[in-house]
Design an enzyme around this catalytic site. Structure first.
Site, PDB file in Angstrom:
ATOM      1  CG  ASP A  12      38.584 -18.762  84.052  1.00 33.44           C
ATOM      2  OD1 ASP A  12      37.588 -18.394  83.425  1.00 33.44           O
ATOM      3  OD2 ASP A  12      38.752 -18.545  85.256  1.00 33.44           O
TER       4      ASP A  12
ATOM      5  CE1 TYR B 138      28.648  -8.314  88.296  1.00 32.42           C
ATOM      6  CE2 TYR B 138      28.027  -9.724  86.465  1.00 32.42           C
ATOM      7  CZ  TYR B 138      28.045  -8.484  87.070  1.00 32.42           C
ATOM      8  OH  TYR B 138      27.458  -7.424  86.421  1.00 32.42           O
TER       9      TYR B 138
ATOM     10  CG  HIS C 210      35.361 -18.589  86.150  1.00 36.78           C
ATOM     11  ND1 HIS C 210      36.489 -17.861  86.398  1.00 36.78           N
ATOM     12  CD2 HIS C 210      34.379 -17.963  86.835  1.00 36.78           C
ATOM     13  CE1 HIS C 210      36.194 -16.843  87.187  1.00 36.78           C
ATOM     14  NE2 HIS C 210      34.924 -16.894  87.468  1.00 36.78           N
TER      15      HIS C 210
ATOM     16  CB  SER D 240      34.905 -15.030  90.183  1.00 37.56           C
ATOM     17  OG  SER D 240      34.565 -14.588  88.896  1.00 37.56           O
ATOM     18  CD  GLN D 241      31.255  -9.166  92.292  1.00 30.91           C
ATOM     19  OE1 GLN D 241      30.690  -8.521  91.430  1.00 30.91           O
ATOM     20  NE2 GLN D 241      30.597  -9.744  93.279  1.00 30.91           N
TER      21      GLN D 241
END
Lengths: 322, 322, 322, 322, 322, 322
Positions: free
Chosen positions: C268, C93, C297, C183-184
């Site tokens: 995370d 992101y 994260h 992540s994204q």
């Protein structure tokens, strides 16, 4: 004149006094002579990676003392037979040499790479430098009461020996060795350029070890360890400032004779712009500066491409300040 | 039942599994034998303070290895001729032995004091334990891949030797030696009580080195250094957890045989209440617990008085949990 | 059982209810049909890099709508003539596709790479999806009142079209396309694996778009944008939760049929372990999980090597959970 | 000139305008006359401590009004029969007089101690000063619209009465009374030195109540309460600044006639170095300054020893600035 | 001179260079002509509120493009038949037009209100301005590479059209239209005053869009989005600074001809005092400044009353700086 | 069941034990009797505002003691002759009654308003409650060792007297008085509903003074003052918990007989959802709950409209939980 122009103009003119101790040259002459006389006792062992295109070696050598410093020596498996240029890499504070694959971008440019651990930090390399007094958390207060016993001295000599080792490898063109690194690695790059004739050029990204008399009061980075040390031992203030002055690129910048590429973030609170400009402004060699006006302690965007361009240029072409 | 009663009842019943390795007893038997066999090579020198009522000595002795551990050995100049009780003090993480005057409160109770530096930290004592692998910032990851080379082992033995040294001093009644400390010092207190017959009692304030398998995941204190170490070297997870288990008071609590006074803050994020209760609940010796329901990592109010009461009570009077 | 074992055992058994709306399958069937029917209108142009060993193309194609999605299509200049495997990469992101050189590590493994911009974010790709209602800062609240107009739908289709485009390239072996991202990018990897037959395997590092009914209440990441949106427009709560459920891998995990490698950090706070395990536990395809017990994260250590091993394994060899 | 030398030189020359109101001298003359005329109504009761070497009294006296101010009056049980020197101690903001044992270090030097509560704060002493307008959280905005009703006036008179009370005790040599404290306690020390002839010397560590026109804009300490008060009541700006000026050591520094020892941290954001130097530079009495270049709002290292040296020096020996 | 007087005097004299591009006037002339030529395509619909005393309309109109901008048009149900004065309100960054009831205070003064959404932000209004390049989180980097496509241009024209729409309403006295807002709303107020003849006065509270060449380096507010954009795309620095200069009130302040009331907080890190004073000092129209010396990015106390006084004064009475 | 449904279901069933002391009813019976017997000594003076439509009075009255409590009593100048409903408003912690104009929204609904200062806090009202022991920063620790001297008792009686005063005003319909407030104001609303027959309904937004045995351990709001007080004075724990229990709505909820509207934010760390639900679940009167799942300590969106609806409904219509 816009505000940013004013700010940059101020920085370009910032020229604080050097803090060099009287015996600075003598100290380094002795240190370099000692280092040169010491055998590297190096070991170079082929290691496998997951990539068939990386020829990788795990290397250990002795730098300042008997500590076996570890490094990755890496060659691209393509690109022909001749001697290659090599980048000697120093990592940032608390880091390590990592894994061979992460240097693929430099290998892809046709460069060999020698990436070493800075002793005792986050890599696999220990540290046999004796600790004979208390410390604050971190590494830089080790031996800080005397330049001769200082951790800074040990890692600077470790870096110099890495360059020496590189120049001895049969695959490497000793006239095309570049030193490079960011933050602590940038500081070691400047030290190496100032203290060794071997490197043909250097890249000092957002370097520390610059204008440390300013940094110890204002930086939020590793110099806070020295500041906290003095806070605990107020009577050691003079000794600490004196030791730092031997390892401050501000006092050695004029010794640099090879092209150098430096970067700086105007919002960097760790390697503050005042400290980087103070040193940069004193460098008399061909030089180039990349200013990141809105960056803290990081480079960004296409910075690797700027580094690559600098690496690929013929060394004799004069770097120009942008 | 109020919420606080519920919370305390839960804590009183918290009894996680021990994580002791098979050879735990053997490891400590060997370690203690080795320590006992090693000469202390101690030096005790009178030093002056600004107070005419403190008889102060600067002491060095060898603990785990050749590192000269420094300490202040202090006697009140008043209170007569007989042998005195003594408090052996271990400081918190990153700290140091400080200055003789800061122990005036204990001297004023009639106790002698032996306050030592924990090696390498913020006092004047260095650290000759060899570092043969990388570390994260701080001390606890030194030698962490093997219980035999672990920094925890070195400082535990240093603490035990401090107690041994104290028992040998002519001014001290060897039956009235108390060990004490907060945080890291509390952890060393528990270790010393578990591993030595010398101390007659101990005060472990907000102790660390407790239930470390929980702390490494949840604490914001020094165990984050071990956690970060594993984050950098994920394949070392098992080795690190194994090493920690040798120095976890959870696995040694049942060896404690002397009265112990423990304190805990329910809002402590460094030495979490779960970790302190886990150990406290396993102690079978006379014990007393002071709960600070609203404290983070600190004791407060008249805590010194509570400590003093505990110190002044006859050792045979059973400590009772409050 | 140590605390970490307990924690992992709990996570392994965490199996919250799916939140799938009734028409979930219909929605995706229609979406996929529409996407397949739409021409890619792609442009592929050779571009130069500083490396002679990278064959680089700047690509644009149309994904969900007319927005020209930009990507780097990269081939190693070495490694022979045959069709190559390819990794299709989705960034995290706020990020972007970056620069070709940063994919050197994958190229060095012999893989081609197609790295795309996620629309509107930090790359060079704009976003023509119409915005017809207010938003909170960021991207995910665009069109969030209806799954059909949702930004999530647009980027998922963009990702699917990237895979389709890759399969059409003459240099690529369509049976050896892997999707990957963190992540994204991990969320899009899971979506792509669930919704397309093309990918042969996928790597979903610390993925988002998982168990979003939990994340919207607990995550500190991009779902806070949806939470803040509801805070401003409390009557939109149901609509927002409904839209999210169409893009929640929790509801699509059982559609995944190809081997998948997932990573998770137990600390995370952005892609919380509960959310990753909830989805991972429902995947019925060959799967492998890398747990980083002390990571927030991020992945760390030799994670690239773990990814590379997974990439280099024959797809038919069953991934096994570690 | 190093950066630190430049910084210190600047501070040594910092000499902002005084902000004294016209009737400053009159205000204080009236206040002092009133205080002198008021009986102390003191009670002194022997209390026991756990130490047999402390002779402790719980004292109450009336300071500015009828509020019974509490204090510990402590004598070492050793050291002979003659009159003793005494340190009158004022604690920092939000604190309290604590417990007798914590003054053992001063008692060990042979000094008596009188440690008082500052009214209403964290000790056991209440506050009967009437509050007739709203306040912000804390104490300093009480009565802030008028110097006559100001909390600052009350605590200053309380401090002066503490000194007066001390001088009346039979065990005390009235010519060897020292006032001391840190932060708020340092401010009260400066006020007491400026307004009373009794103290023979004073120790003002990192003092507040200095250059308050600067502090109200820049400090992160208690003056933020006044700033927030003005933010709520913008029309009160002038009144607040006027009241503060009566209690600003900047306006009273020249009245100090006895040796004073001051400390300052260059990174202190609560009692900013500008504020401490502004006052220190105006003191015309014998003076000594301890600069902690890397400290925030704390002293460190062997600071107690520096204080002790100053206390033990004959008062007539001129303090010299270090 | 007290410190605050010095600080204010400095601010009053702060007069940085304008950064206006050569074609600034031409740009705005073209923009205004285009806007004037564009039909508003407005819709005004009666809506009910819970208050019988508010006559409320939901309005949409087209501003810069086809995006239907939403607003509340509100009239007090009392106060007679004649034409009314009206306040056109622009909200702060990330906000929205909210609900009719929250404007009761202005209605109670007898004013009509037209409160609009700034496009795309937290209200109900979308944004059809095309996005053709990547962005950082937020709104201001949309189209930032060219003043013609810039989000700032769109919202400025939206604001101007709101004023134009207001002047056309039958209930409104077009000579008594005031523009007002805080932060972003204050910036739009200054822009509207500079670019339109309609408003009779304006209130710009803690305005942004001022001295943006300074703000982009120092503000912690929305300009960090532009700074981060340049950090990602370093080659766009010049383009971004150029675009900002078209929307910087510093370059347009001298066009303001109507009375204006400005407020500023000396501790505001978002709309820094340097930026507000830089613009205020250049305004040649009747002007009034309210300084909040201890405020961050907010007004406080009886600020609404100060605004109300300014609104109720006859426009011809010259505003005077306080 | 989605995660949010699970979370809400848990909250709906949360029913911790009451902590009521034995003499709770007696305490309040005596307190109420005393309050009723005390004259209000009120003063009501017409004051002007900038709005011609607000009829404003500055009121003072005596609540718990002689402290003159200040309030704004406001009537809309429109809406006819009959008796009006009135909202009695209590502000949040550290706040004040503000300015008459800020209540325009309620006046616009046709309600009268009586908005009072909570004593000693950020308004214009002082506090004559004697302080006879030390305190921590703030107000709630005043008199906290005894329910009879507690600040909570004083402000509760002040609130009750405000309601009594309102009922006596000739313009007000005493059967249509509503009490309302947020946070501290919500707590006082609940207390007033439980202890007085006058109010016809109440609005308690994100109320404090709920389940304080939980809050003192977990809240980040004003109860931290009590927690810090106990931390300083550990022996006062029981006394503090006992005092709080007299003012905990958990122990008085069942006395509430009038419709009440409560709001709660699931991410509120000040008035934690556990505390609000604990009380709400015990209320047996008609009740309505507004849950803001993503809000911290604030309400949002159209919350005023929800309040207005509740205010405008006939009191006999049963509030229903949403």
């Amino acid at each position: 004149m816009s505000y940013m122009e004013r700010r940059l103009a101020d920085m370009r003119q910032y020229r604080p006094d050097r803090t060099a101790p009287e015996d600075l040259e003598k100290f380094w002459a002795a240190t370099l002579a000692e280092a040169k006389a010491k055998p590297l006792n190096d070991v170079r062992e082929r290691t496998s990676t997951l990539s068939p295109y990386i020829e990788a070696y795990r290397v250990t050598y002795e730098g300042f003392d008997e500590t076996p410093i570890q490094g990755w020596y890496l060659l691209p498996a393509f690109g022909g037979e001749g001697k290659r240029p090599c980048v000697v890499l120093f990592h940032g504070y608390t880091g390590g040499k990592g894994y061979p694959e992460q240097y693929s971008d430099l290998l892809m440019l046709g460069f060999a790479v020698f990436a070493i651990d800075v002793r005792g930090q986050g890599g696999e390399t220990g540290n046999l430098l004796p600790q004979s007094f208390g410390m604050t958390r971190g590494w830089i207060t080790q031996g800080l009461l005397d330049p001769k016993t200082s951790y800074y001295r040990a890692i600077t000599v470790d870096a110099l020996q890495a360059v020496r080792w590189t120049a001895e490898q049969p695959e490497i063109d000793p006239d095309r060795i570049c030193v490079a690194g960011a933050s602590q690695g940038g500081g070691l790059t400047l030290m190496t350029l100032a203290l060794s004739d071997i490197p043909a050029k250097g890249i000092a990204d957002i370097p520390n070890m610059c204008h440390m008399d300013y940094g110890i009061l204002n930086s939020t980075g590793s110099l806070t360890e020295a500041a906290e040390f003095v806070s605990r031992h107020p009577d050691k203030l003079e000794a600490v400032l004196r030791t730092l002055s031997y390892f401050d690129a501000l006092n050695l910048a004029e010794r640099i004779r090879k092209p150098v590429f430096v970067s700086v973030g105007l919002k960097d609170t760790i390697c503050l712009p005042e400290t980087v400009f103070a040193v940069y402004n004193r460098i008399e060699a061909p030089k180039r500066l990349q200013v990141y006006p809105f960056n803290g302690h990081y480079t960004s965007g296409d910075h690797f491409r700027k580094m690559a361009s600098f690496l690929l240029e013929p060394a004799e072409s004069r770097a120009e300040d942008e």
